[in-house]
Design a protein around this motif. Structure first.
Motif, short mmCIF file in Angstrom:
data_model
loop_
_atom_site.label_atom_id
_atom_site.label_comp_id
_atom_site.label_asym_id
_atom_site.label_seq_id
_atom_site.Cartn_x
_atom_site.Cartn_y
_atom_site.Cartn_z
N UNK A 76 0.76 -1.20 0.03
CA UNK A 76 0.12 0.09 0.14
C UNK A 76 0.91 1.29 -0.09
N UNK A 77 1.82 1.16 0.78
CA UNK A 77 2.75 2.38 0.73
C UNK A 77 3.19 2.80 -0.70
N UNK A 78 3.51 1.85 -1.44
CA UNK A 78 4.42 2.37 -2.73
C UNK A 78 3.17 2.80 -3.78
N UNK A 79 2.03 2.62 -3.44
CA UNK A 79 0.79 3.00 -4.06
C UNK A 79 0.61 4.53 -3.81
N UNK A 80 0.69 4.90 -2.51
CA UNK A 80 0.69 6.16 -2.07
C UNK A 80 1.82 7.12 -2.42
N UNK A 81 2.89 6.34 -2.65
CA UNK A 81 4.35 7.16 -2.97
C UNK A 81 4.17 7.42 -4.38
N UNK A 82 3.62 6.47 -5.32
CA UNK A 82 3.47 6.81 -6.83
C UNK A 82 2.54 7.93 -7.10
N UNK A 83 1.19 7.89 -6.18
CA UNK A 83 0.44 8.83 -6.56
C UNK A 83 0.81 10.09 -6.01
N UNK A 84 1.80 10.23 -5.04
CA UNK A 84 2.14 11.45 -4.57
C UNK A 84 3.25 12.03 -5.80
N UNK A 85 3.86 11.33 -6.32
CA UNK A 85 4.61 11.86 -7.45
C UNK A 85 3.95 12.18 -8.76
N UNK A 86 2.75 11.45 -9.03
CA UNK A 86 1.97 11.97 -10.19
C UNK A 86 1.05 13.21 -9.69
N UNK A 87 0.90 13.44 -8.36
CA UNK A 87 0.36 14.74 -7.87
C UNK A 87 1.14 15.93 -8.14
N UNK A 88 2.62 15.58 -7.91
CA UNK A 88 3.39 16.58 -8.10
C UNK A 88 3.47 17.01 -9.45
N UNK A 89 3.54 16.03 -10.40
CA UNK A 89 3.72 16.14 -12.03
C UNK A 89 2.45 17.13 -12.32
N UNK A 90 1.26 16.80 -11.85
CA UNK A 90 0.08 17.40 -12.23
C UNK A 90 0.16 18.55 -11.80
N UNK A 91 0.66 19.05 -10.67
CA UNK A 91 0.60 20.65 -10.09
C UNK A 91 1.57 21.20 -10.66
N UNK A 92 2.51 20.78 -11.46
CA UNK A 92 3.71 21.57 -11.90
C UNK A 92 3.82 21.43 -13.44
N UNK A 93 2.60 21.17 -14.25
CA UNK A 93 2.50 20.86 -15.64
C UNK A 93 2.96 22.38 -16.14
N UNK A 94 2.52 23.44 -15.71
CA UNK A 94 2.85 24.50 -16.15
C UNK A 94 3.92 25.25 -15.43
N UNK A 95 4.87 24.47 -15.05
CA UNK A 95 6.03 25.09 -14.58
C UNK A 95 7.11 23.95 -14.68
N UNK A 96 8.18 24.21 -14.01
CA UNK A 96 9.33 23.18 -13.81
C UNK A 96 8.97 22.21 -13.25
N UNK A 97 9.28 20.93 -13.86
CA UNK A 97 9.19 19.55 -12.98
C UNK A 97 10.69 19.07 -12.84
N UNK A 98 11.08 18.84 -11.69
CA UNK A 98 12.13 18.40 -11.23
C UNK A 98 12.13 16.93 -10.90
N UNK A 99 13.05 16.24 -11.84
CA UNK A 99 12.93 14.66 -12.12
C UNK A 99 13.37 14.26 -10.48
N UNK A 100 14.54 14.89 -9.84
CA UNK A 100 14.82 14.41 -8.43
C UNK A 100 13.74 14.32 -7.60
#
Length: 282
Positions: free
Chosen positions: A1-25
């Motif tokens: 379950x933890x990995x599921x939450x972590x992956x969705x956190x990463x997707x949320x970050x990408x979504x929130x920054x589509x109009x800006x810089x997305x830091x791969x790190x």
């Protein structure tokens, strides 16, 4: 379950920054995954590279804006979504949607909506995952050459390094060396990824070599790895896909402070590649 939450956190970050810089790190950090490994895992799980997914999401959002805001300028959309010029934006837009940004303003134009990715619970474990544990009670001497790799571009750069090594004859040199007195099952052509399994630096050394204990030419160098325990998985591509989501969370092991090693075997071997992952008991 933890990995599921972590992956969705990463997707949320990408979504929130589509109009800006997305830091791969930062994306990899939110997923609690090494920066080098995350793009490989993402690509294996989704069938898209991370950069391609981001590009498609941005162009999808741009299409919505063109339909919903008749006054928005194309040059503003181009800059907003990371393009250097309206021409570059228009070419990318047409490649995805089959129409230009100007035409996309019209009602009745067919456009493509690229949904945001989310990771959900699915049934796992119905397909067994082959592995073995290798305990090497001796140092591993690897001879080869180092190549500097940009972490965020490693997914593209490393295959190109091997293509070049095949063209210039370096792979054949390694093959000849690897046949001289092999010392353990790590007998193929090796790609050593950095200094640790978790890569956090913006660049790392990718060491292309083989196990070798004899004298070697001056254009090569040697690295030595200590006695260690390894989880070994057949088929590098499949192993990267399932390592973090299926094997590691339930294995009773965690990553050791040593590099992962890609072991390329003879083409007629089945499997013809292995991923060696350094582990220690939790």
């Amino acid at each position: 379950m933890d990995w599921l939450e972590r992956m969705n956190r990463a997707m949320n970050y990408i979504e929130q920054n589509l109009a800006g810089e997305i830091n791969g790190k930062e994306v990899a950090k939110l997923a609690c995954c090494p920066e080098y490994h995350f793009p490989r895992m993402f690509s294996s799980m989704t069938g898209l590279t991370l950069s391609e997914y981001i590009r498609r999401r941005r162009l999808s959002q741009a299409a919505f804006e063109l339909q919903n805001n008749s006054s928005v300028k194309i040059i503003d959309l181009a800059l907003k979504y990371g393009y250097d010029s309206p021409d570059a934006f228009s070419r990318a837009f047409k490649n995805l949607h089959g129409t230009t940004p100007t035409e996309a303003r019209s009602i009745g134009i067919d456009l493509k909506a690229i949904p945001r990715l989310s990771f959900q619970i699915t049934i796992k474990g119905d397909v067994e995952m082959d592995y073995r544990i290798e305990v090497l009670e001796f140092e591993i001497e690897i001879v080869g050459v180092k190549q500097k790799v940009v972490t965020k571009d490693a997914f593209m750069m490393i295959p190109k390094l091997w293509e070049e090594a095949s063209t210039n004859g370096f792979i054949h040199k390694l093959i000849d060396m690897s046949w001289e007195n092999p010392q353990c099952k790590m007998e193929g052509i090796l790609g050593v990824c950095g200094k640790q399994a978790t890569i956090t630096d913006e660049e790392f050394d990718y060491f292309m070599g083989c196990r070798y204990a004899n004298e070697f030419s001056s254009d090569m160098e040697k690295i030595v790895l200590p006695k260690s325990t390894w989880a070994v998985f057949p088929n590098i591509t499949d192993a990267w896909q399932r390592l973090y989501t299926e094997w590691l969370p339930t294995s009773g092991y965690e990553l050791a402070d040593l590099p992962c090693i890609e072991n390329y075997l003879a083409p007629d071997r089945v499997p013809n590649s292995e991923l060696w992952v350094p582990v220690i008991p939790k």
